[in-house]
Design a protein around this motif. Structure first.
Motif, PDB file in Angstrom:
ATOM      1  N   SER A 245       0.838  -1.211   0.000  1.00  0.00           N
ATOM      2  CA  SER A 245       0.000   0.000   0.000  1.00  0.00           C
ATOM      3  C   SER A 245       0.866   1.251   0.000  1.00  0.00           C
ATOM      4  O   SER A 245       0.555   2.233  -0.689  1.00  0.00           O
ATOM      5  N   LYS A 246       1.964   1.216   0.761  1.00  0.00           N
ATOM      6  CA  LYS A 246       2.870   2.381   0.785  1.00  0.00           C
ATOM      7  C   LYS A 246       3.494   2.598  -0.584  1.00  0.00           C
ATOM      8  O   LYS A 246       3.570   3.735  -1.073  1.00  0.00           O
ATOM      9  N   VAL A 247       3.932   1.500  -1.225  1.00  0.00           N
ATOM     10  CA  VAL A 247       4.532   1.619  -2.551  1.00  0.00           C
ATOM     11  C   VAL A 247       3.508   2.143  -3.560  1.00  0.00           C
ATOM     12  O   VAL A 247       3.826   2.978  -4.415  1.00  0.00           O
ATOM     13  N   GLU A 517       6.755   1.217 -19.272  1.00  0.00           N
ATOM     14  CA  GLU A 517       7.710   2.126 -18.653  1.00  0.00           C
ATOM     15  C   GLU A 517       8.432   1.498 -17.461  1.00  0.00           C
ATOM     16  O   GLU A 517       9.504   1.965 -17.072  1.00  0.00           O
ATOM     17  N   ARG A 518       7.842   0.451 -16.890  1.00  0.00           N
ATOM     18  CA  ARG A 518       8.396  -0.084 -15.643  1.00  0.00           C
ATOM     19  C   ARG A 518       8.815  -1.548 -15.769  1.00  0.00           C
ATOM     20  O   ARG A 518       8.759  -2.304 -14.795  1.00  0.00           O
ATOM     21  N   GLY A 529      12.058 -12.171  -5.839  1.00  0.00           N
ATOM     22  CA  GLY A 529      11.230 -13.237  -5.287  1.00  0.00           C
ATOM     23  C   GLY A 529       9.756 -12.948  -5.200  1.00  0.00           C
ATOM     24  O   GLY A 529       9.002 -13.736  -4.615  1.00  0.00           O
ATOM     25  N   PHE A 530       9.293 -11.838  -5.776  1.00  0.00           N
ATOM     26  CA  PHE A 530       7.850 -11.564  -5.792  1.00  0.00           C
ATOM     27  C   PHE A 530       7.145 -12.577  -6.683  1.00  0.00           C
ATOM     28  O   PHE A 530       7.585 -12.857  -7.789  1.00  0.00           O
ATOM     29  N   TYR A 538       1.006  -5.417  -7.205  1.00  0.00           N
ATOM     30  CA  TYR A 538       1.879  -4.238  -7.151  1.00  0.00           C
ATOM     31  C   TYR A 538       1.483  -3.219  -8.231  1.00  0.00           C
ATOM     32  O   TYR A 538       1.459  -2.019  -7.982  1.00  0.00           O
ATOM     33  N   ILE A 539       1.161  -3.735  -9.424  1.00  0.00           N
ATOM     34  CA  ILE A 539       0.803  -2.850 -10.542  1.00  0.00           C
ATOM     35  C   ILE A 539      -0.678  -2.478 -10.512  1.00  0.00           C
ATOM     36  O   ILE A 539      -1.057  -1.308 -10.632  1.00  0.00           O
ATOM     37  N   TYR A 540      -1.531  -3.490 -10.336  1.00  0.00           N
ATOM     38  CA  TYR A 540      -2.962  -3.256 -10.488  1.00  0.00           C
ATOM     39  C   TYR A 540      -3.588  -2.542  -9.299  1.00  0.00           C
ATOM     40  O   TYR A 540      -4.683  -1.973  -9.417  1.00  0.00           O
TER      41      TYR A 540
END
Length: 620
Positions: A245-247, A517-518, A529-530, A538-540
């Motif tokens: 959530s922070k990311v 881009e990422r 290891g994700f 992480y993206i969605y």
């Protein structure tokens, strides 16, 4: 001979009796003739007197006025023109939204294309190609795509939307077979407008990268630096969040351009969805409020003006005796012109009530916003909201209107009531008599039925009732409005499908740009290891949060757009519902969020295809 003499004497005696009887009848006939002659003379004298009075009344009448309607001004034609005007008003608004969203789609597409071919641009620039030469490739690409889109869109648009709308109108009108008209000027104008929007957007995207030197272009674009955000300054809130959530929050504020594009694109789609639902709500709400809540009667019966009070009472008794009659209310009703201080006039239905409380038997007279009951008093009149809006008057102002004899007086407005169909002016009998100085005879009944489904049978009874001159029931009008609501479902569905298409294109492009881009960042996460689910989250998570935020931003925009459209398409004598149902807000938001999740599922495969080794290869 003596026998014959005796018989003759008897015959003479009988004939003498008949002669005497005939003389008596002649005397009686003479008396009857004298009486009939006298009565006839009296009737003739009265008829002559009535004729003289009628001639005198005719001579005293004002100069008559003719209403001449040509084919274009006929009521049927005028109604159809208003329907076309409503569709034109919608057609003037929605293209602006679609052009803006199309420009946003072009912006995201060209941003992705330039980002993916950044290295090739650098090589071409190093080989000596100028900025405009490299930029022209993308301008030509955008131009050709726009031309193809305009050709396909024109063909699909001309042979689909007009047919859908025309067939919808055929549910309300008797129309001839449709003949497709190709508006070449409109197509040319739209194509030029789209071409200008696409080329300007492409130029803006390319210009931001073309000014860099070739050595920088041949290297991957440096990722934007991460930095703290204002939410981190709220320790209580920030400490409660998970790492992902922070990311997510940091990345949202890190890529501000994508943040704005996503929110604007999703807000536009939500606004279109809400407007589509709102149009249907407004018309549907108008029908329900007017015919189910405000009207407490099913029809009006007008009696002949020549009836005596005894004949009016007899007609009332006959109507009340019918088993379908539930309630009957006396009212004096007539059409008149209302005028404001600027000379603007509207046709209104004036209804004069003998008892002030009678109005509540036939109408729910209330304020539209507060729903507070309105009482009819002897100090002024009550008018409907749409009439007050057209005439630019408010409570406390005076409104002039005609009495039944044509006299015009200005009377204060006591209240403004909620009403959606027709212009109404309610006044008490004592107030009317005080201002106009004449007493009215009640010649109309407002009737409520026990079973409104049998109104056809009831009308047949009224036709046979002595003294009835005019009958008006709401079932036909109500059926027409319900048909209109059904026809709108198809148009609303078309708007929803168009909004869905835009949502898929906008969100698909934005997520594609985000992933492109990422790639190195995502590959790094995989190396660390994700798992697939964690990488997708992480993206969605960013995308879903922006979709929710965009849908929330789109709700007030859609509400404003809806109010503007409904106000534009309203006729002079009809006011549509001004509110959108909470369910429509919920549906517009949920559908937008569902579109976002569907795009996430469609783009998940692209995340899985990112190869860690190739993405992390050194570019030096």
């Amino acid at each position: 001979a003596q026998l014959m003499i005796d018989n003759g004497a008897g015959t003479i005696a009988e004939n003498r009796k008949e002669l005497d009887s005939s003389k008596d009848k002649i005397k009686e006939a003479k008396v009857a003739l004298e009486k009939a002659t006298l009565e006839g003379k009296n009737e003739l004298d009265q008829a002559k007197k009535d004729l003289e009075e009628a001639k005198k009344e005719i001579d005293e009448l004002e100069e008559n006025q003719w209403t001449v309607l040509d084919r274009s001004e006929h009521y049927a034609s005028a109604t159809f023109k208003n329907t076309v005007k409503q569709m034109r008003a919608i057609g003037n608004i929605f293209p602006l939204f679609f052009i803006l969203v199309a420009a946003l789609v072009c912006l995201t597409t060209m941003t992705r294309l330039v980002a993916e071919q950044r290295g090739e641009i650098g090589i071409l620039r190093a080989l000596g190609y100028g900025q405009f030469s490299c930029m022209s490739t993308y301008l030509i690409y955008a131009g050709l795509a726009t031309i193809m889109g305009c050709v396909m869109g024109s063909i699909i648009g001309i042979f689909s939307f007009p047919i859908i709308i025309y067939n919808t109108w055929k549910m309300m009108y008797a129309l001839p077979p449709i003949h497709i008209y190709i508006p070449y000027r409109l197509i040319l104008f739209s194509s030029i407008l789209f071409m200008a929007s696409m080329l300007l957007t492409t130029f803006f995207v390319c210009h931001s990268d073309m000014h860099e030197v070739p050595s920088q272009l041949m290297r991957p674009k440096s990722p934007k630096l991460g930095k703290s955000i204002f939410l981190e300054k709220i320790p209580f809130f920030w400490k409660q969040l998970s790492f992902n959530s922070k990311v997510t929050l940091r990345n949202i504020f890190r890529y501000k351009k994508r943040f704005m594009m996503t929110v604007i694109g999703v807000a536009g789609c939500t606004a279109l969805l809400l407007t589509g639902f709102g149009i249907r709500d407004s018309i549907n709400e108008m029908v329900n409020l007017q015919f189910e809540e405000i009207y407490h009667y099913d029809g009006q019966v007008s009696l002949k003006r020549t009836l005596s009070n005894e004949e009016i009472e007899q007609a009332k008794e006959d109507i009340l005796a019918h088993p379908l009659t539930k309630n009957l209310t006396y009212v004096h009703s007539y059409s008149a012109k209302a005028l404001n201080h600027n000379g603007l006039d509207e046709t209104v239905l004036v209804q004069v009530f003998k008892e002030n409380e009678d109005i509540h038997q036939v109408y729910d007279v209330r304020n539209r916003i507060s729903k507070e009951k309105i009482q009819l008093d002897d100090e002024g009149i009550i008018i409907n909201e749409k009439l007050a809006e057209n005439m630019n008057v408010k409570v406390g102002d005076s409104l002039s209107f005609e009495a039944e004899n044509g006299e015009i007086k200005a009377i204060p407005i006591s209240a403004i009531t909620e009403m959606y169909v027709r212009h109404y002016l309610f006044i008490s009998e004592s107030c009317y008599e005080r201002y106009f100085g004449s007493k009215l005879k009640d010649h109309s009944f407002l009737i409520e039925l026990n079973d409104d489904s049998k109104s056809e049978e009831y009308r047949e009874f009224l036709v046979e009732t002595s003294g009835v001159e005019d009958i008006e029931f709401f079932d036909t009008v109500l059926e027409n409005f319900k048909t209109t609501v059904k026809s709108l479902d198809l148009i609303v569905l078309t708007l929803i499908l168009s909004s869905m298409s835009l949502a898929f294109v906008v969100l698909g492009n934005l997520i594609h740009v985000n992933i492109s881009e990422r790639e190195r960042e995502i590959a790094t996460l995989k190396v660390l290891g994700f798992r697939k689910k964690e990488v997708a989250e992480y993206i969605y998570k960013e995308n879903n949060l922006l979709v929710i935020l965009g849908s929330i931003v789109g709700l007030p925009i859609g509400n404003i757009l809806h109010h503007f459209i409904m106000h534009t398409v309203e006729m002079d004598y009809i006011m549509y519902g001004r509110d959108i149902k909470p369910l429509s807000f919920l549906l517009a938001t949920l559908l937008t969020i569902v579109f976002g999740f569907l795009v996430d599922l469609m783009m998940r495969k692209k995340l899985d295809l990112i190869k860690m080794v190739e993405s992390l290869k050194s570019v030096e």
